[in-house]
Design an enzyme around this catalytic site. Structure first.
Site, PDB file in Angstrom:
ATOM      1  N   ARG A 121       0.839  -1.194   0.000  1.00 35.53           N
ATOM      2  CA  ARG A 121       0.000   0.000   0.000  1.00 35.53           C
ATOM      3  C   ARG A 121       0.878   1.250   0.000  1.00 35.53           C
ATOM      4  NH1 ARG A 121      -3.750  -0.570   5.012  1.00 35.53           N
ATOM      5  NH2 ARG A 121      -1.798  -1.347   5.901  1.00 35.53           N
ATOM      6  N   ASP A 138       2.027   5.180  -0.100  1.00 31.29           N
ATOM      7  CA  ASP A 138       1.540   6.368   0.582  1.00 31.29           C
ATOM      8  C   ASP A 138       1.135   7.445  -0.416  1.00 31.29           C
ATOM      9  OD1 ASP A 138       1.936   5.343   3.145  1.00 31.29           O
ATOM     10  OD2 ASP A 138       4.021   6.014   3.213  1.00 31.29           O
ATOM     11  N   ARG A 189      11.587   6.161   2.256  1.00 34.29           N
ATOM     12  CA  ARG A 189      11.850   7.599   2.255  1.00 34.29           C
ATOM     13  C   ARG A 189      12.772   8.014   3.401  1.00 34.29           C
ATOM     14  NH1 ARG A 189       7.263  10.634   2.874  1.00 34.29           N
ATOM     15  NH2 ARG A 189       5.933   8.900   3.498  1.00 34.29           N
TER      16      ARG A 189
END
Length: 300
Positions: free
Chosen positions: A68, A70, A229
């Protein structure tokens, strides 16, 4: 035309079938993958389109996804599956111009139109035991940065972070390679109750492409929330000379979030590919992953 044998995806002779979707999307205008009330998400758009396709054939199918993503994260190699009832399966078999499983991608893309930011690259019959999320053995992402030594291409701005300074890609690559392995990545993940931050980082490297843009290649069995990230942000700090490779290892072992580096924006991140085992090992892999994976799932 029949979609497959009469055996359903769960091994029962019920006429049902599981399909695999390979999906690409520009995440700029999406609030992530997962459906959220009142917000535009990739899952929401696709499931609404599925409801249009199968609206008269019972409860519309829902999607299970490999990872999933972001808000703002893009994908070229996202994978999802859906299960069709016997009536839905029969209705799809009557689709034109193509029939069978491959017709679903045509139907979804046709409804979305040509000027769309989500595209179903293919739809196919899933092998027995296939689960888009739990059967996966790895996910691979790329992150793109145009620093002061790289061209700022406006046509690629949605998928590239424009960085104001110069980065030492050699130092970044060395630091990234030193992080590989099975570890607890709590220092690089947003904490979520009931979830685990233990993951195997299989590949992490930095290089400049032919245009001079920095590209990170990151591959793991799975990723916890914001992990990619955060890893990119940590190695950017190394590229700036603010952190050392040794300090990154110390931060990882501390198992706590830190302010010594920043989590980078989502816009430069793209899910490139999801890997699966051979067909005969899909079911076993799914069972193994269900036994150890947290219920919240992978988030980039």
């Amino acid at each position: 035309m029949a979609l497959a044998s009469e055996r359903g995806h769960d091994g029962q002779d019920d006429g049902s079938i599981r399909l695999r979707l390979d999906i690409a999307y520009d995440g700029t205008a999406f609030r992530g993958w997962g459906r959220q009330p009142g917000l535009r998400t990739v899952q929401g758009v696709l499931e609404d389109t599925l409801a249009t396709v199968f609206g008269r054939l019972g409860e519309p199918p829902t999607l299970t996804v490999a990872g999933r993503t972001d808000a703002g994260v893009h994908a070229l190699g996202q994978v999802a599956h859906l299960d069709l009832s016997p009536d839905q399966r029969a209705g799809l078999s009557r689709s034109r111009p193509r029939s069978g499983a491959s017709a679903l991608a045509d139907r979804l893309n046709g409804i979305a139109g040509l000027d769309t930011d989500v595209w179903v690259a293919s739809s196919s019959i899933a092998p027995p035991g296939f689960d888009a999320r739990f059967s996966a053995v790895w996910r691979r992402y790329e992150y793109r940065i145009a620093d002061a030594d790289a061209p700022r291409n406006p046509l690629e701005r949605a998928g590239t972070l424009w960085f104001p300074g110069r980065l030492d890609v050699g130092a970044m690559d060395e630091a990234a390679g030193g992080l590989l392995g099975l570890h607890d990545w709590a220092s690089f993940c947003k904490s979520r109750e009931g979830s685990t931050s233990i993951r195997t980082l299989q590949e992490f490297s930095w290089s400049r492409n032919d245009a001079g843009v920095l590209v990170a290649r990151v591959k793991a069995d799975a990723f916890c929330h914001s992990m990619v990230r955060a890893l990119v942000g940590a190695t950017i700090a190394v590229g700036q000379g603010r952190l050392t490779a040794t300090r990154l290892l110390e931060l990882r072992e501390a198992l706590a979030r830190t302010s010594e580096f920043k989590v980078v924006p989502a816009k430069g991140l793209t899910l490139m590919e999801v890997g699966y085992p051979d067909d005969e090992d899909l079911a076993a892999r799914a069972e193994q992953t269900r036994a150890k994976r947290d219920p919240i799932g992978e988030r980039s």
